[in-house]
Design a protein around this motif. Structure first.
Motif, mmCIF file in Angstrom:
data_model
loop_
_atom_site.group_PDB
_atom_site.id
_atom_site.type_symbol
_atom_site.label_atom_id
_atom_site.label_comp_id
_atom_site.label_asym_id
_atom_site.label_seq_id
_atom_site.Cartn_x
_atom_site.Cartn_y
_atom_site.Cartn_z
ATOM 1 N N PRO A 1 0.802 -1.228 0.000
ATOM 2 C CA PRO A 1 0.000 0.000 0.000
ATOM 3 C C PRO A 1 0.829 1.269 0.000
ATOM 4 C CG PRO A 1 -0.062 -1.034 2.158
ATOM 5 C CD PRO A 1 0.615 -2.006 1.248
ATOM 6 N N ASN A 2 2.069 1.208 0.498
ATOM 7 C CA ASN A 2 2.899 2.399 0.617
ATOM 8 C C ASN A 2 4.050 2.412 -0.395
ATOM 9 O OD1 ASN A 2 1.392 3.359 2.894
ATOM 10 N ND2 ASN A 2 2.459 1.823 4.134
ATOM 11 N N ALA A 3 3.808 1.812 -1.562
ATOM 12 C CA ALA A 3 4.870 1.731 -2.568
ATOM 13 C C ALA A 3 5.224 3.093 -3.140
ATOM 14 C CB ALA A 3 4.454 0.778 -3.680
ATOM 15 N N GLY A 4 4.269 4.012 -3.176
ATOM 16 C CA GLY A 4 4.540 5.332 -3.739
ATOM 17 C C GLY A 4 4.794 5.316 -5.214
ATOM 18 N N ASN A 5 4.190 4.362 -5.930
ATOM 19 C CA ASN A 5 4.423 4.246 -7.361
ATOM 20 C C ASN A 5 3.738 5.396 -8.100
ATOM 21 O OD1 ASN A 5 3.933 3.319 -10.209
ATOM 22 N ND2 ASN A 5 5.021 1.511 -9.468
ATOM 23 N N ALA A 6 4.518 6.130 -8.869
ATOM 24 C CA ALA A 6 3.995 7.310 -9.549
ATOM 25 C C ALA A 6 2.930 6.952 -10.582
ATOM 26 C CB ALA A 6 5.132 8.058 -10.245
ATOM 27 N N SER A 7 2.998 5.741 -11.171
ATOM 28 C CA SER A 7 2.015 5.328 -12.159
ATOM 29 C C SER A 7 0.675 4.984 -11.526
ATOM 30 C CB SER A 7 2.526 4.107 -12.931
ATOM 31 O OG SER A 7 3.710 4.408 -13.633
#
Length: 490
Positions: free
Chosen positions: A482-488
């Motif tokens: 949940p906290n990957a911070g993936n920009a996509s």
């Protein structure tokens, strides 16, 4: 993990065969239903060229059943496709009077208003949009043998009057096998081209918002060398020209034991069900139809509107955990290829169904479908590849969590565990079974089953620290970051 594409919000969908709705002879389960009397073979086969004992007479499915609706709704939003070979010759009785005892000349079955209203109500209750097809048998043809829209107009008008909508449709089911699909004798690609022109004109007039799908062919590509003997989809497309909104096809990696006598038809075994070769067949078929799409309908989205373990109702082990590997690997692989919709055959009929038709008990692939629906969003990411051909990796944005990432890791090796190195903490959802051909499946060691009030169990993950994650032999693991911070994924 970079964005490589996206899929329809209703990507994971399912079929309810038209013959389930009307009642009739459909693929007989290998396990005889409790209390069922012995059934004599029909005087004529339900599908020309096939053993009639492969079929069983069944009453119309009860689409108002609360458990069935609850299970279907849990997979929503979805498409429900009501079609199949039997739909090609089904007569729509557009009246509230009793249906005739036998189908009118030129038809093989009867659909009543009440039965179709049940489909409309079921779709609404389960957040599903309807995909269908139309009759093409002798009963809908003019004196020159050309398809006429009279039946289709009545069908479309009643759907609207019943509060429903046909979201998408193919002209008819699997035109490249027209000879066994109810089309007139001698039906060829040129005849399909003439019919499709009439169909497009009807759709523009009566169903202008409907997505026109086609051609809906099956069994060429990877299987052509094994004895394919139908019409060529290339010839069909050359006869029709451009005109679809979505390029549809069907896929089965082989035929089940029921159709083992079909000359040249490929079969499989439970021993082969986890092999890279079996799991890769879906890619080979997709590549074949993608090439045809690019040649004749460039840029149109791909839809896989019918697929399952094997044609002819599936093998006995299709109802076990063994087939969940194919099911989820197919979803992951086709999403990467840009296929927009995958409609599994069936929701609750025969051995390849997601739900047992007699008890309405979810099968292992249903639990896999539920986990996919909970975790895998519509944005597709590049997960990379494994060093082992038996480990299959897929990734999407985590559903409902901006910036979050979901990973699906399938270990199809029956004896060897593998390790996955993860850089962040995650929630882990591991699906395993003590018996790969059995109906019981565990999520993180807890067996999944309905509650006493038909409540669905909670699909919850196990908190897992960053670092090495063990992929057990013959296991399917979802990981949620949940906290990957993936920009996509924002």
């Amino acid at each position: 993990m970079q964005r490589i594409g996206s899929v329809d919000e209703r990507f994971q969908s399912f079929n309810v065969e038209m013959v389930e709705v009307t009642g009739g002879r459909f693929w007989a389960p290998y396990r005889k239903p409790s209390g069922a009397a012995a059934e004599s073979a029909a005087a004529a086969p339900s599908v020309p060229g096939l053993d009639p004992t492969a079929f069983r007479m069944r009453q119309p499915i009860d689409l108002s059943n609360p458990r069935l609706r609850k299970l279907a709704a849990a997979l929503g939003p979805a498409y429900v496709r009501v079609s199949g070979t039997w739909a090609n010759s089904t007569y729509f009785h557009d009246a509230d009077t009793p249906a005739p005892a036998t189908p009118p000349t030129g038809f093989g079955g009867i659909l009543t208003r009440g039965q179709w209203r049940g489909v409309v109500d079921f779709a609404r209750a389960s957040d599903a949009r309807i995909i269908t097809s139309f009759a093409v048998s002798d009963g809908v043809r003019d004196s020159h043998g050309v398809w006429t829209p009279d039946q289709a107009r009545k069908f479309a008008a009643f759907t609207k009057a019943a509060g429903g909508r046909i979201a998408a449709a193919e002209l008819f089911n699997e035109p490249n096998f027209a000879a066994i699909g109810g089309a007139p004798k001698g039906y060829d690609a040129a005849a399909y081209g003439r019919d499709f022109a009439a169909f497009k004109a009807f759709a523009k007039e009566s169903l202008p918002e409907m997505i026109i799908l086609g051609p809906g062919s099956v069994g060429e590509g990877a299987l052509a060398a094994t004895g394919f003997s139908g019409l060529s989809t290339k010839d069909i497309l050359q006869a029709t020209g451009r005109g679809v909104d979505g390029f549809s096809y069907h896929f089965y990696g082989g035929v089940s034991k029921r159709c083992g006598a079909m000359k040249g038809a490929p079969q499989t075994s439970p021993e082969a069900a986890l092999t890279p070769e079996w799991l890769a067949l879906t890619d080979r078929e997709a590549a074949y139809y993608t090439k045809l799409r690019d040649q004749f309908e460039p840029g149109k989205p791909l839809w896989l509107t019918e697929t399952g373990e094997t044609a002819c109702g599936g093998n006995p082990w299709a109802a076990g955990f063994l087939d969940t590997f194919r099911y989820l690997n197919q979803l992951g692989s086709l999403a990467k290829r840009g296929v927009q919709v995958v409609a599994h055959n069936t929701l609750a009929a025969s051995d390849y169904a997601l739900i047992d038709e007699e008890t309405l008990t979810p099968r292992p692939s249903y639990w896999g479908a539920l986990a996919w629906r909970k975790l895998m969003g519509t944005t597709v990411l590049e997960a990379g590849t494994s060093s082992s051909p038996d480990v299959h990796l897929y990734s999407h944005c985590l559903r409902g969590q901006p910036g979050g990432v979901a990973v699906l890791a399938i270990n199809a090796d029956r004896a060897t565990a593998f390790e996955l190195l993860t850089p962040l903490p995650s929630s882990r959802y591991e699906l395993k079974a003590d018996d790969l051909t059995g109906s019981a499946v565990q999520l993180n060691g807890r067996e999944l089953k309905l509650g006493a009030d038909d409540s669905l169990p909670a699909i919850t993950g196990q908190p897992t620290a960053a670092g090495k994650i063990r992929l057990a032999p013959a296991s399917i693991t979802f990981l949620a970051f949940p906290n990957a911070g993936n920009a996509s994924c924002r």
